[in-house]
Design an enzyme around this catalytic site. Structure first.
Site, short mmCIF file in Angstrom:
data_model
loop_
_atom_site.label_atom_id
_atom_site.label_comp_id
_atom_site.label_asym_id
_atom_site.label_seq_id
_atom_site.Cartn_x
_atom_site.Cartn_y
_atom_site.Cartn_z
N GLY A 13 3.31 -103.74 -3.82
CA GLY A 13 2.99 -102.81 -2.75
C GLY A 13 4.09 -102.75 -1.72
N THR A 16 5.36 -99.42 1.27
CA THR A 16 4.78 -99.02 2.56
C THR A 16 4.13 -100.21 3.23
OG1 THR A 16 2.66 -98.41 1.55
CG2 THR A 16 4.31 -96.66 1.75
N GLY A 17 3.79 -100.04 4.50
CA GLY A 17 2.97 -100.99 5.22
C GLY A 17 3.53 -102.40 5.27
N GLY A 19 3.86 -104.50 2.89
CA GLY A 19 4.78 -104.76 1.79
C GLY A 19 6.20 -104.32 2.11
N SER A 141 -7.53 -110.89 4.01
CA SER A 141 -8.01 -110.20 5.21
C SER A 141 -9.15 -110.99 5.82
CB SER A 141 -8.49 -108.79 4.85
OG SER A 141 -9.20 -108.21 5.92
N TYR A 170 -14.33 -104.32 -0.85
CA TYR A 170 -13.08 -104.78 -0.27
C TYR A 170 -13.20 -106.23 0.20
CZ TYR A 170 -8.93 -104.81 2.74
OH TYR A 170 -7.72 -105.11 3.33
#
Length: 285
Positions: A13, A16-17, A19, A141, A170
């Site tokens: 990943g 973006t973000g 990663g 998370s 999630y």
């Protein structure tokens, strides 16, 4: 990162973000960085952006749809063949799906991408990681604290047979990330492999862009007020350079060690998840 000029780091990943922020931070440390992502255009854009900030960056792109275990196997075999020594694997890629989706392999997509794909990829790369006494950092998370999965419901959860809720799926997958980290640490002592899980913060990333449910819309409204992905990238770099003994098998809120949920430390649940994951992805335990 000390003596990083010969280090090889894999970031899933990575376009973006968190990663991308992690890949950029590692490139600044002169490591060779392999960005793994699904979309070629976004991946190539990320690499151009890294080169613009770090002109001498050694960064390359590998495409892989982590929802396909066939592609994960191909990626794992390729990376293991190309790199006999790997110093860092950042299991970062993640999805949130408001509605139930089943992958080509017959698994609920959120759990498949967020846990099973990284479980399988790590399996392929452990020999290369052990050559360097490397590290596995898995992005989890704080949502893991709301997970409902237990030993009795593990396979039904992974196969998407339970009543579905996007946030519940999630949360269950993020609990699996911490359980995986703790079990990986139990199976590999710190002088072989160091591993940690982290909550990168509630950040303005693309994870909320792919859905149109109330939660995703709300998160997009508040996106300007959320933390920047660089916070998560900084946390990854911290765990990549901190003392091995301090981070091994632990859970971090950004750069601060915290206790995960009691369920994340359940040895029987961790053992069952490991064995079931191995069976479902087709590897020996």
């Amino acid at each position: 990162m000390s003596d990083s000029t010969n280090r090889v780091c894999i970031v899933t990943g990575g376009s973006t973000g968190v990663g991308y922020a992690s890949a950029l931070a590692l490139a600044r440390e002169a490591a060779t960085v392999v960005v793994v992502c699904r979309n070629r255009k976004r991946g190539e854009t990320a690499i151009r952006k890294i080169h613009a900030k770090v002109p001498n960056a050694r960064v390359r792109l590998n495409l892989c749809n982590l929802a396909s275990l066939t592609q994960v196997r191909e990626l794992g075999s390729q990376l293991a063949s190309e790199y006999s020594q790997i110093d860092l694997l950042v299991n970062n890629a993640g999805v949130y799906r408001a509605s139930r989706e089943i992958t080509e392999d017959g698994f609920e997509k959120t759990f498949a991408v967020n846990h099973l794909a990284h479980f399988l990829l790590t399996h392929y790369l452990i020999p290369s990681l052990r050559q360097t006494k490397g590290r596995v950092i898995t992005v989890s998370s704080e949502a893991h604290r709301g997970a409902k999965v237990d030993r009795a419901s593990l396979e039904d959860t992974i196969r998407g047979r339970r009543r579905y809720g996007g946030m519940r799926a999630y949360s269950d997958s993020k609990l699996a990330n911490v359980l995986f980290t703790v079990e990986l640490a139990r199976r590999h002592p710190v002088n072989e492999l160091a591993t940690a899980a982290l909550h990168p913060g509630v950040l303005a990333t693309r994870i909320w862009n792919q859905n149109h449910n109330a939660l995703s819309l709300l998160m997009r409204v508040f996106k300007p007020f959320l933390g920047r992905p660089m916070i998560g990238g900084g946390a990854v770099l911290f765990l990549a350079t901190a003392a091995r003994e301090e981070i091994h098998g632990r859970y971090y809120d950004k750069q601060r060690p915290v206790d995960p949920s009691p369920k994340a430390l359940d040895p029987e649940l961790g053992h069952d998840l490991w064995q079931l994951s191995a069976a479902l992805v087709g590897i020996s335990d």
